[in-house]
Design an enzyme around this catalytic site. Structure first.
Site, mmCIF file in Angstrom:
data_model
loop_
_atom_site.group_PDB
_atom_site.id
_atom_site.type_symbol
_atom_site.label_atom_id
_atom_site.label_comp_id
_atom_site.label_asym_id
_atom_site.label_seq_id
_atom_site.Cartn_x
_atom_site.Cartn_y
_atom_site.Cartn_z
ATOM 1 N N HIS A 1 24.859 1.127 -80.517
ATOM 2 C CA HIS A 1 25.699 1.511 -81.529
ATOM 3 C C HIS A 1 24.933 1.602 -83.079
ATOM 4 O O HIS A 1 24.765 2.654 -83.675
ATOM 5 C CB HIS A 1 26.995 0.844 -81.840
ATOM 6 C CG HIS A 1 27.767 0.957 -83.017
ATOM 7 N ND1 HIS A 1 28.254 2.176 -83.297
ATOM 8 C CD2 HIS A 1 28.189 -0.035 -83.889
ATOM 9 C CE1 HIS A 1 28.895 2.083 -84.431
ATOM 10 N NE2 HIS A 1 28.593 0.771 -84.967
ATOM 11 N N HIS B 1 24.249 -3.727 -89.550
ATOM 12 C CA HIS B 1 25.490 -3.964 -90.325
ATOM 13 C C HIS B 1 26.639 -4.744 -89.687
ATOM 14 O O HIS B 1 27.523 -5.073 -90.339
ATOM 15 C CB HIS B 1 25.823 -2.254 -90.732
ATOM 16 C CG HIS B 1 26.489 -1.624 -89.212
ATOM 17 N ND1 HIS B 1 25.601 -0.965 -88.601
ATOM 18 C CD2 HIS B 1 27.856 -1.818 -88.793
ATOM 19 C CE1 HIS B 1 26.623 -0.441 -87.386
ATOM 20 N NE2 HIS B 1 27.810 -1.126 -87.693
ATOM 21 N N GLU C 1 29.178 -10.116 -89.151
ATOM 22 C CA GLU C 1 30.720 -10.227 -88.834
ATOM 23 C C GLU C 1 30.671 -10.489 -87.214
ATOM 24 O O GLU C 1 31.739 -11.295 -86.982
ATOM 25 C CB GLU C 1 31.184 -8.785 -88.823
ATOM 26 C CG GLU C 1 32.697 -8.874 -88.738
ATOM 27 C CD GLU C 1 33.312 -7.489 -89.156
ATOM 28 O OE1 GLU C 1 34.375 -7.474 -89.163
ATOM 29 O OE2 GLU C 1 32.787 -6.445 -89.423
ATOM 30 N N ASP C 2 29.771 -9.915 -86.456
ATOM 31 C CA ASP C 2 30.182 -10.253 -85.064
ATOM 32 C C ASP C 2 28.985 -11.252 -84.385
ATOM 33 O O ASP C 2 29.183 -11.359 -83.067
ATOM 34 C CB ASP C 2 29.606 -8.724 -84.331
ATOM 35 C CG ASP C 2 31.034 -7.959 -84.750
ATOM 36 O OD1 ASP C 2 31.926 -8.428 -85.455
ATOM 37 O OD2 ASP C 2 30.970 -6.575 -84.742
ATOM 38 N N ASP D 1 28.534 5.016 -89.520
ATOM 39 C CA ASP D 1 29.226 4.139 -88.601
ATOM 40 C C ASP D 1 30.591 4.915 -88.100
ATOM 41 O O ASP D 1 30.538 4.735 -87.020
ATOM 42 C CB ASP D 1 29.346 2.821 -89.122
ATOM 43 C CG ASP D 1 30.349 1.967 -88.553
ATOM 44 O OD1 ASP D 1 29.921 1.693 -87.072
ATOM 45 O OD2 ASP D 1 31.055 1.276 -88.846
ATOM 46 N N ASP E 1 38.005 35.952 -90.191
ATOM 47 C CA ASP E 1 36.957 35.211 -90.797
ATOM 48 C C ASP E 1 36.714 34.078 -90.314
ATOM 49 O O ASP E 1 36.716 33.199 -90.791
ATOM 50 C CB ASP E 1 36.983 35.314 -92.487
ATOM 51 C CG ASP E 1 38.174 34.488 -92.767
ATOM 52 O OD1 ASP E 1 39.166 34.437 -92.229
ATOM 53 O OD2 ASP E 1 38.394 33.966 -94.028
#
Length: 748
Positions: free
Chosen positions: A69, A93, A97-98, A160, A281
């Site tokens: 990812h 990134h 956090e993870d 992201d 169009d």
């Protein structure tokens, strides 16, 4: 962090997503080599190895290793030719956090610049927009602060979000739709404001696929149905343009055409109530030349070949968009009657249209991208948002400002001297006046559009020449709020009205205090001219200064009777509140047996009571009562703005007899913003009934942005039950927000 990243043999058939980290890295490496020096790519590779180890035990919903990812996000960013720090931050990134990696470790390994970007992304990742109005405003404030600190944060976040939208099918339907709604309302417009139209268009198409799957499938089927015929049409138009541009002497140019994005087709179908077959169009053609002079020459060639459609020409070269986008747009009609939209721009303008804000970073030293903060000063809309997020404390006002002035389409009008003013669509002459200068707006009595006198509320169109007529005796009024659309004008009018209201409050406070002082043998003038006496009253009232003290009296927030009792206990002559209402009591006693039993007025029964329709007070709320000629006592909510304009001398003490009424006898109006889907009215009505409330009436409006607005007038026992209703409705998955409003407006 010495371990090697995991290897997976499985390969993805889809070039926009990867199951194999090695394949994702090879793709990224190839893209980086197009513009980044080897020493920078080596740092990016080290970040890949660092991130792969940190995420080694994690997988995505697809089953692929999680590191694929962030690598894909980095791949998307290479399309913007963004700098090394941003690519490294994109790969890292999610590590803070993870995983167990700390921000300090990121800083130690990759430097402060990368750690600050990762920190900004970590904070943004915690934002959830689908919630109450107050929380939505607060979350948007956080995003604006992060953007203003470093715009690269939002570029990484957009990439992201794009990858997440591409791979959304593995999530439950409810979550997919929540993410898609958040994306189309927040992230896609931001991408447009940053000038990254490729990301904006793809995000919108992906959102349409999730929110309106049937519509998306139908458009996709119709577009594919006549693919060969349409490609033949594109080729024919390109050949004619190339032939005529060369014929008139232009040599170094490019011409190409593309189908319009599904979301833009859907918007046209929705806004103009057209079927797919009625839209001609469906394609946009671009002519790329070398200079501004050649842009206008090419425009002349196009108009000599085909007739231009009136009102469909826009000159964004002379009047660039706030995101610095420049191009000539024209729509022409071919002999067969089919319209064709043509955009003409230079190669430099084309780079800006493709890269957006990223095009304004200076590429120096062997292709290394140096982040240039001076470029950001060109983005006045971001500075305006920063000003709003500090000045506008009310969440509704703040979100209205963002929605109106940030995301709306624009028009361009002229001052009599030829200066260009950019305004959102639906802006009026009064909006124009306040945009030029606050003093001009506040003195406006009329306007001229193209030399013709018009009312100040007249809506403007692109190309209008606007002249404002003023008078030194003019001042803003409450009605003006109905004549303006821009947040700047609304905020200036509100500020003036607050000042004027404060001055009225001060004068009223002075009169009331003077009257009460005279009853105990004192005069206002003597106290005002005696600092010690003045300070004594102010400190007794616990106010900051004498001016605020008078204003609070005028607003009815200070009980003068009680204040003077405390300040001058020996000379105070009490004023009996019952005398104030005795006349009214006598007047209404016996006239009506339908007395409101829920409210006590000064402890006296048998007084006719009415609830103010402007605010619909409920048992359990603070309230204030005013004697009303011919109607007894009218009860307002304690924070009702209209009550501030009423005569404080008519104010009487009122109290609820109980926190909740015994009957469903109190009306309240709630506004529910929802994601448009069948059966919404029935589901929400059931939730309201299950909370024990009755529905008097309902009004529904569905917007073109795939959201709906439902207004309900419900009958409740009191404030507690209303809060229960709001809580139950707010928890429903397709509900965006629920708020109480004051007035129910019927559809016209």
């Amino acid at each position: 962090m010495s371990e090697k990243p995991p290897k997976v043999a499985k390969r993805s058939a889809d070039p926009i997503d990867f199951d194999d980290p090695e394949e994702a890295w090879r793709h990224l490496d190839a893209n980086l080599k197009k513009y980044m020096p080897p020493e920078d790519i080596a740092v990016v590779q080290r970040a890949y190895e660092f991130g792969a180890v940190a995420h080694r035990n994690q997988t995505r919903q697809t089953g692929a290793p999680y590191i694929t990812h962030p690598l894909t996000v980095a791949n998307i960013l290479t399309g913007l030719r963004i700098d090394r720090a941003s690519i490294v931050a994109a790969i890292l990134h999610d590590v803070v956090e993870d995983t167990e990696v700390t921000l300090a470790e990121v800083k130690e390994s990759f430097g402060e610049e990368v750690s600050e970007l990762v920190d900004g992304l970590t904070k943004i990742s915690k934002i959830r927009f689908s919630s109450t109005q107050e929380r939505l405003a607060e979350n948007f404030r956080k995003m604006i602060v992060a953007m203003a600190k470093d715009l690269r944060v939002i570029l990484i976040k957009l990439s992201d979000r794009l990858h997440n939208m591409r791979t959304l099918d593995h999530l439950p339907t409810t979550k997919r739709q929540r993410v898609a709604l958040e994306t189309v309302e927040i992230y896609a417009p931001l991408a447009g404001r940053l000038g990254i139209y490729g990301i904006k268009s793809e995000l919108e198409d992906l959102c349409l696929r999730q929110l309106k799957p049937e519509v998306y499938a139908e458009i996709k089927k119709n577009v594919a149905k006549k693919r060969e015929a349409r490609q033949s049409y594109i080729d024919e138009v390109i050949d004619i343009l190339k032939e005529n541009l060369a014929k008139y002497g232009l040599t170094d140019f490019e011409v190409y055409g593309r189908p319009k994005h599904f979301f833009s087709i859907y918007k046209k179908m929705s806004e103009k109530q057209m079927d797919f077959e009625d839209i001609f169009d469906l394609f946009a053609f671009r002519i790329i030349v070398n200079s501004v002079k050649e842009c206008y020459e090419a425009l002349g060639v196009v108009h000599s070949v085909w007739r231009p459609m009136p009102g469909r020409f826009k000159d964004y070269i002379a009047m660039p968009k706030p995101n610095l986008y420049q191009s000539l747009h024209t729509t022409v009609v071919r002999p067969e009657g089919d319209p064709a939209e043509i955009q003409i721009r230079t190669r430099g303008m084309h780079e800006v249209s493709e890269l957006g804000i990223a095009a304004h970073w200076a590429y120096k030293q062997k292709g290394h991208a140096q982040y240039n903060k001076a470029d950001l000063q060109k983005f006045s809309w971001l500075r305006q948002m920063m000003q709003w997020q500090t000045e506008l404390q009310d969440p509704n006002e703040f979100l209205e400002a963002v929605k109106v002035d940030l995301f709306d389409e624009e028009i361009f009008v002229f001052t009599p001297r030829g200066d260009v003013i950019a305004l959102p669509m639906k802006a009026s002459c009064l909006d124009f006046a306040f945009n030029v200068h606050t003093d001009l707006g506040s003195k406006t009595i009329g306007a001229k559009i193209n030399g013709r006198m018009v009312p100040i509320k007249t809506l403007l169109k692109s190309g209008n020449i606007v002249e404002i007529i003023t008078s030194k005796n003019q001042k803003p009024s409450k009605d003006w709020m109905n004549y303006v659309y821009t947040s700047k004008a609304k905020n200036k009018i509100r500020a003036f009205l607050r000042i004027e209201q404060r001055e009225r409050g001060r004068e009223m406070g002075k009169q009331l205090l003077s009257q009460q002082l005279s009853l105990i043998g004192k005069s206002f003038d003597s106290i005002e001219n005696t600092p010690k006496e003045k300070d004594h009253l102010v400190s007794t009232a616990r106010e900051g200064n004498f001016e605020d003290f008078l204003v609070e009296i005028g607003y009815g927030k200070i009980d003068i009777d009680g204040l003077l009792r405390r300040a001058y206990p020996t000379s105070f002559k009490p004023i009996d509140d019952k005398k104030i209402v005795s006349t009214t009591q006598a007047k209404f006693k016996g006239k009506s047996k339908k007395i409101q039993s829920g409210v006590s007025v000064s402890g006296i029964d048998n007084i006719l009571v009415h609830y103010a329709r402007c605010c619909n007070p409920l048992p359990g709320e603070e309230m204030v009562g005013f004697i009303t000629r011919g109607r007894g006592v009218t009860v307002h909510r304690g924070n009702c703005a209209r009550s501030l304009d009423l005569d404080p001398q008519r104010k009487v003490p009122v109290n609820w007899r109980s926190v909740e009424s015994t009957e469903l006898g109190h009306a309240a109006i709630i506004r529910v913003m929802v994601q448009d889907k069948p059966g919404i009215l029935g589901e929400i009505s059931t939730a309201i009934s299950m909370a024990g409330a009755n529905i008097n009436r309902a009004q529904i409006e569905v917007g073109s942005d795939m959201t709906g607005r439902l207004d309900f007038e419900i009958m409740v026992h009191g404030l507690g039950q209303l809060q229960t209703v709001i809580g139950k409705v707010e928890m429903m998955p397709f509900v965006i927000s629920v708020q109480r409003i004051n007035e129910y407006k019927n559809s016209k």
